[in-house]
Motif scaffolding. Sequence first.
Motif, short mmCIF file in Angstrom:
data_model
loop_
_atom_site.label_atom_id
_atom_site.label_comp_id
_atom_site.label_asym_id
_atom_site.label_seq_id
_atom_site.Cartn_x
_atom_site.Cartn_y
_atom_site.Cartn_z
N SER A 5 0.83 -1.21 0.00
CA SER A 5 0.00 0.00 0.00
C SER A 5 0.87 1.27 0.00
CB SER A 5 -0.94 -0.01 1.21
OG SER A 5 -0.18 -0.01 2.40
N ILE A 30 2.12 1.78 -3.58
CA ILE A 30 1.01 2.25 -4.43
C ILE A 30 0.73 3.72 -4.12
CG2 ILE A 30 -1.47 1.99 -4.88
CD1 ILE A 30 -1.07 -1.04 -4.52
N MET A 31 0.79 4.11 -2.85
CA MET A 31 0.53 5.50 -2.47
C MET A 31 1.60 6.44 -3.06
SD MET A 31 -1.54 7.44 -1.09
CE MET A 31 -2.53 6.94 0.27
N ALA A 83 3.35 5.92 -5.79
CA ALA A 83 3.11 5.96 -7.23
C ALA A 83 1.94 6.89 -7.55
CB ALA A 83 2.84 4.56 -7.76
N VAL A 84 0.87 6.86 -6.76
CA VAL A 84 -0.30 7.72 -7.00
C VAL A 84 0.09 9.20 -6.81
CG1 VAL A 84 -2.55 8.38 -6.05
CG2 VAL A 84 -2.03 5.98 -6.47
N VAL A 85 0.87 9.50 -5.74
CA VAL A 85 1.29 10.88 -5.50
C VAL A 85 2.21 11.35 -6.63
CG1 VAL A 85 2.66 12.35 -3.96
CG2 VAL A 85 0.96 10.78 -3.01
N TYR A 86 3.07 10.48 -7.10
CA TYR A 86 4.00 10.82 -8.19
C TYR A 86 3.23 11.15 -9.46
CZ TYR A 86 7.72 10.26 -11.65
OH TYR A 86 8.59 10.46 -12.68
N ILE A 87 2.30 10.31 -9.84
CA ILE A 87 1.51 10.52 -11.06
C ILE A 87 0.62 11.75 -10.90
CG2 ILE A 87 -0.33 9.54 -12.50
CD1 ILE A 87 0.99 6.78 -11.97
N ALA A 88 0.04 11.94 -9.71
CA ALA A 88 -0.81 13.11 -9.47
C ALA A 88 0.00 14.40 -9.58
CB ALA A 88 -1.47 13.00 -8.10
#
Length: 152
Positions: free
Chosen positions: A4, A7-8, A10-15
């Motif tokens: 998790s 994944i968090m 990666a989500v912050v990076y893409i955002a």
Amino acid sequence: MKKSTIIMIAVVYIASIVFISLFGMRAIIFEEVIPVTKVECINVSDDRVTVTESNGSKVLNIPFTEPGTLDENGSPQGTFVYINVRVYPDDATNQNIIFVYNEDSAVGVDFIKGTEGNELRVLLFENPISFPLTIKAADGSNVSELIWISVR
């Protein structure tokens, strides 16, 4: 690390990539203007001119031989002087200079200018004369130096 957490991240990076792409960070390009701080006449004595100091000003003494003219190649002949000027700092944005003088006191002096109207720093003399000449920075900084020209 837990799944998790990865994944968090990666989500912050893409955002963050999406956020910067949409709203952008505007690049600002500055055109730095470096003003002139000093203008100096750096003429030295040679076979054409004798340079002296008087009351804190340079005096350029030029012997009069014959009226100054430009030949067909644009080279000065006769009585002339080249005003050597140094503009400080060396990386000033606008290093052009202008000559300021009283037209009534500089009768018989031809200030040679280039095709764009800039001073070429060459003065031709038609007769013996003595007058003050102010060398001023053309960048609007009001920096100048007073010299005296004496043709005898």
